[in-house]
Design a protein around this motif. Sequence first.
Motif, PDB file in Angstrom:
ATOM      1  N   ILE A 117      -0.184  19.085  -0.815  1.00  0.00           N
ATOM      2  CA  ILE A 117      -0.970  19.195  -2.040  1.00  0.00           C
ATOM      3  C   ILE A 117      -0.153  19.789  -3.183  1.00  0.00           C
ATOM      4  CG2 ILE A 117      -1.893  21.476  -1.477  1.00  0.00           C
ATOM      5  CD1 ILE A 117      -3.854  18.619  -3.125  1.00  0.00           C
ATOM      6  N   THR A 118       0.852  20.620  -2.867  1.00  0.00           N
ATOM      7  CA  THR A 118       1.628  21.278  -3.912  1.00  0.00           C
ATOM      8  C   THR A 118       2.555  20.326  -4.649  1.00  0.00           C
ATOM      9  OG1 THR A 118       3.374  21.909  -2.351  1.00  0.00           O
ATOM     10  CG2 THR A 118       1.574  23.478  -2.689  1.00  0.00           C
ATOM     11  N   ILE A 119       2.962  19.236  -4.006  1.00  0.00           N
ATOM     12  CA  ILE A 119       3.859  18.281  -4.677  1.00  0.00           C
ATOM     13  C   ILE A 119       3.112  17.029  -5.124  1.00  0.00           C
ATOM     14  CG2 ILE A 119       5.859  19.085  -3.413  1.00  0.00           C
ATOM     15  CD1 ILE A 119       5.640  16.648  -1.619  1.00  0.00           C
ATOM     16  N   MET A 120       1.824  16.953  -4.836  1.00  0.00           N
ATOM     17  CA  MET A 120       1.072  15.753  -5.176  1.00  0.00           C
ATOM     18  C   MET A 120       0.970  15.561  -6.689  1.00  0.00           C
ATOM     19  SD  MET A 120      -2.835  14.688  -4.240  1.00  0.00           S
ATOM     20  CE  MET A 120      -3.483  15.749  -5.538  1.00  0.00           C
ATOM     21  N   ILE A 121       0.653  16.636  -7.422  1.00  0.00           N
ATOM     22  CA  ILE A 121       0.468  16.515  -8.871  1.00  0.00           C
ATOM     23  C   ILE A 121       1.788  16.204  -9.586  1.00  0.00           C
ATOM     24  CG2 ILE A 121      -0.230  17.743 -10.954  1.00  0.00           C
ATOM     25  CD1 ILE A 121      -2.336  19.179  -9.288  1.00  0.00           C
ATOM     26  N   PRO A 122       2.897  16.925  -9.303  1.00  0.00           N
ATOM     27  CA  PRO A 122       4.164  16.536  -9.949  1.00  0.00           C
ATOM     28  C   PRO A 122       4.564  15.094  -9.652  1.00  0.00           C
ATOM     29  CG  PRO A 122       4.359  18.696  -8.936  1.00  0.00           C
ATOM     30  CD  PRO A 122       3.050  18.142  -8.493  1.00  0.00           C
ATOM     31  N   LEU A 123       4.392  14.655  -8.416  1.00  0.00           N
ATOM     32  CA  LEU A 123       4.709  13.275  -8.073  1.00  0.00           C
ATOM     33  C   LEU A 123       3.799  12.299  -8.810  1.00  0.00           C
ATOM     34  CD1 LEU A 123       5.466  13.303  -4.227  1.00  0.00           C
ATOM     35  CD2 LEU A 123       7.011  12.640  -6.061  1.00  0.00           C
ATOM     36  N   TYR A 124       2.538  12.674  -8.942  1.00  0.00           N
ATOM     37  CA  TYR A 124       1.588  11.817  -9.665  1.00  0.00           C
ATOM     38  C   TYR A 124       2.043  11.622 -11.108  1.00  0.00           C
ATOM     39  CZ  TYR A 124      -2.852  10.006 -11.448  1.00  0.00           C
ATOM     40  OH  TYR A 124      -3.814   9.214 -12.032  1.00  0.00           O
ATOM     41  N   ILE A 125       2.466  12.705 -11.751  1.00  0.00           N
ATOM     42  CA  ILE A 125       2.919  12.616 -13.144  1.00  0.00           C
ATOM     43  C   ILE A 125       4.153  11.728 -13.257  1.00  0.00           C
ATOM     44  CG2 ILE A 125       3.844  13.955 -15.075  1.00  0.00           C
ATOM     45  CD1 ILE A 125       2.123  16.300 -14.097  1.00  0.00           C
ATOM     46  N   ILE A 126       5.101  11.907 -12.314  1.00  0.00           N
ATOM     47  CA  ILE A 126       6.329  11.107 -12.342  1.00  0.00           C
ATOM     48  C   ILE A 126       6.013   9.623 -12.136  1.00  0.00           C
ATOM     49  CG2 ILE A 126       8.508  10.659 -11.150  1.00  0.00           C
ATOM     50  CD1 ILE A 126       8.610  13.668 -10.517  1.00  0.00           C
ATOM     51  N   LEU A 127       5.203   9.324 -11.126  1.00  0.00           N
ATOM     52  CA  LEU A 127       4.874   7.934 -10.835  1.00  0.00           C
ATOM     53  C   LEU A 127       4.078   7.294 -11.961  1.00  0.00           C
ATOM     54  CD1 LEU A 127       3.915   8.264  -7.048  1.00  0.00           C
ATOM     55  CD2 LEU A 127       6.011   7.292  -8.007  1.00  0.00           C
ATOM     56  N   TRP A 205       1.830   6.001   8.513  1.00  0.00           N
ATOM     57  CA  TRP A 205       0.670   5.215   8.927  1.00  0.00           C
ATOM     58  C   TRP A 205      -0.624   6.022   8.826  1.00  0.00           C
ATOM     59  CZ3 TRP A 205       0.348   0.096  10.086  1.00  0.00           C
ATOM     60  CH2 TRP A 205      -0.808  -0.357  10.727  1.00  0.00           C
ATOM     61  N   ASN A 206      -0.553   7.310   9.147  1.00  0.00           N
ATOM     62  CA  ASN A 206      -1.753   8.150   9.191  1.00  0.00           C
ATOM     63  C   ASN A 206      -1.986   8.963   7.923  1.00  0.00           C
ATOM     64  OD1 ASN A 206      -2.331   7.333  11.835  1.00  0.00           O
ATOM     65  ND2 ASN A 206      -1.094   8.970  12.725  1.00  0.00           N
ATOM     66  N   GLU A 207      -1.051   8.937   6.983  1.00  0.00           N
ATOM     67  CA  GLU A 207      -1.159   9.779   5.792  1.00  0.00           C
ATOM     68  C   GLU A 207      -2.308   9.320   4.899  1.00  0.00           C
ATOM     69  OE1 GLU A 207      -0.801  11.560   2.098  1.00  0.00           O
ATOM     70  OE2 GLU A 207      -0.436   9.407   2.311  1.00  0.00           O
ATOM     71  N   LEU A 208      -3.055  10.273   4.349  1.00  0.00           N
ATOM     72  CA  LEU A 208      -4.225   9.962   3.537  1.00  0.00           C
ATOM     73  C   LEU A 208      -4.102  10.443   2.095  1.00  0.00           C
ATOM     74  CD1 LEU A 208      -7.155   8.970   3.155  1.00  0.00           C
ATOM     75  CD2 LEU A 208      -7.915  11.206   4.035  1.00  0.00           C
ATOM     76  N   LEU A 209      -3.634  11.671   1.887  1.00  0.00           N
ATOM     77  CA  LEU A 209      -3.709  12.282   0.555  1.00  0.00           C
ATOM     78  C   LEU A 209      -2.927  11.486  -0.490  1.00  0.00           C
ATOM     79  CD1 LEU A 209      -4.877  14.641  -1.005  1.00  0.00           C
ATOM     80  CD2 LEU A 209      -2.825  15.955  -0.457  1.00  0.00           C
ATOM     81  N   PHE A 210      -1.641  11.223  -0.222  1.00  0.00           N
ATOM     82  CA  PHE A 210      -0.846  10.431  -1.159  1.00  0.00           C
ATOM     83  C   PHE A 210      -1.430   9.029  -1.327  1.00  0.00           C
ATOM     84  CE2 PHE A 210       3.082  13.084   0.023  1.00  0.00           C
ATOM     85  CZ  PHE A 210       2.896  13.911  -1.067  1.00  0.00           C
ATOM     86  N   LEU A 217      -7.513  -0.519  -5.529  1.00  0.00           N
ATOM     87  CA  LEU A 217      -8.266  -1.435  -4.672  1.00  0.00           C
ATOM     88  C   LEU A 217      -7.380  -2.475  -3.988  1.00  0.00           C
ATOM     89  CD1 LEU A 217     -11.467  -2.089  -6.837  1.00  0.00           C
ATOM     90  CD2 LEU A 217     -11.364  -0.899  -4.627  1.00  0.00           C
ATOM     91  N   HIS A 218      -6.275  -2.830  -4.629  1.00  0.00           N
ATOM     92  CA  HIS A 218      -5.398  -3.866  -4.082  1.00  0.00           C
ATOM     93  C   HIS A 218      -4.364  -3.310  -3.110  1.00  0.00           C
ATOM     94  CE1 HIS A 218      -7.142  -6.672  -6.927  1.00  0.00           C
ATOM     95  NE2 HIS A 218      -6.862  -5.836  -7.917  1.00  0.00           N
ATOM     96  N   THR A 219      -4.134  -2.010  -3.112  1.00  0.00           N
ATOM     97  CA  THR A 219      -3.090  -1.430  -2.262  1.00  0.00           C
ATOM     98  C   THR A 219      -3.624  -0.340  -1.337  1.00  0.00           C
ATOM     99  OG1 THR A 219      -2.499   0.078  -4.086  1.00  0.00           O
ATOM    100  CG2 THR A 219      -1.217  -1.956  -3.866  1.00  0.00           C
ATOM    101  N   TYR A 220      -4.934  -0.252  -1.169  1.00  0.00           N
ATOM    102  CA  TYR A 220      -5.509   0.734  -0.252  1.00  0.00           C
ATOM    103  C   TYR A 220      -4.940   0.548   1.153  1.00  0.00           C
ATOM    104  CZ  TYR A 220      -9.225   2.529  -3.319  1.00  0.00           C
ATOM    105  OH  TYR A 220      -9.927   3.140  -4.321  1.00  0.00           O
ATOM    106  N   THR A 221      -4.709   1.671   1.836  1.00  0.00           N
ATOM    107  CA  THR A 221      -4.225   1.637   3.209  1.00  0.00           C
ATOM    108  C   THR A 221      -5.387   1.789   4.184  1.00  0.00           C
ATOM    109  OG1 THR A 221      -3.876   4.039   3.227  1.00  0.00           O
ATOM    110  CG2 THR A 221      -2.030   2.655   2.513  1.00  0.00           C
ATOM    111  N   LEU A 222      -5.082   1.722   5.477  1.00  0.00           N
ATOM    112  CA  LEU A 222      -6.131   1.838   6.491  1.00  0.00           C
ATOM    113  C   LEU A 222      -6.834   3.186   6.438  1.00  0.00           C
ATOM    114  CD1 LEU A 222      -4.471   0.147   9.603  1.00  0.00           C
ATOM    115  CD2 LEU A 222      -6.562  -0.595   8.460  1.00  0.00           C
TER     116      LEU A 222
END
Length: 273
Positions: A117-127, A205-210, A217-222
């Motif tokens: 969770i600590t790197i999710m927001i910085p990565l979100y901004i970069i992406l 395969w099991n990751e959810l948060l990222f 809708l077009h790239t949702y994972t399992l």
Amino acid sequence: MKKSAIVCGKALFGLLVVLTVVFPIYMIVSNSFKPTLLIRKMPPQFFFHPTLQHYVKIFKQGNFLSYFGNSFIIAMSTTVISIVLGSLAAYGLAIMKSNWGNRISTFLLFSKLVPTITIMIPLYIILDKVHLLGTYMGPILAHVSVNAPFVAWLVLGFIRDIPGDLFEAGKLDGCTRMQVFWKIVFPLLSPAIGSALLLVMQYSWNELLFSMQYTNLHTYTLTVGVSRFVGAISVDWGQSSAAATIVMVPIIIAGFFLQKYLVSGLTAGAVKG
């Protein structure tokens, strides 16, 4: 008498551990085959007439084949990129003559220690700045950022244990450093690569948060598809159990074939590192 009591105690403890691990999996799988009315029934019924209605629904209504394909693309891409980058990084650290190689190697596990969770927001901004949100590359880059350093740490112990004479022999044969890596070093890393392959694939395969934040809708994972069966008011236990069962199958199959590499890779890496 004392020995028999110890043996019985170990057996009971082992049985408790097995039940703790296996029983939740059994409940998920059994619920996926139960009629909807029986899933909520207490006490739970262990004998029932199985039905495939939940599987039929998720494939007809849940767009599940698309989710499966997205997960496959993201997990395979993450695994290949993480193993290649991590192995090359480990090779560079192993041949580095400076003490910085040892210092850097001690920080490679930080990516696994830092909460996601600590790197999710910085990565979100970069992406977002590079317009990769909603694409496959968004979660792939996020997963690689977490797993490539771990692969480097895992492989580094193996490379350091390779005799230096092999490196010198490659140079005498006219090989460049990259040729030495691909022709001599990489083929010797099969236990480490097997372990890394399974662990990275399982994570991606099991990751959810990222996956939930960086896809659309077009790239949702399992895993995102499974989470969509959990509503604010109610949970569709039948379809969520069927979806979770499908998510488990590929990793269980991969683990069955790669378990020998996982055990040898982690134990050897722990001793050598």
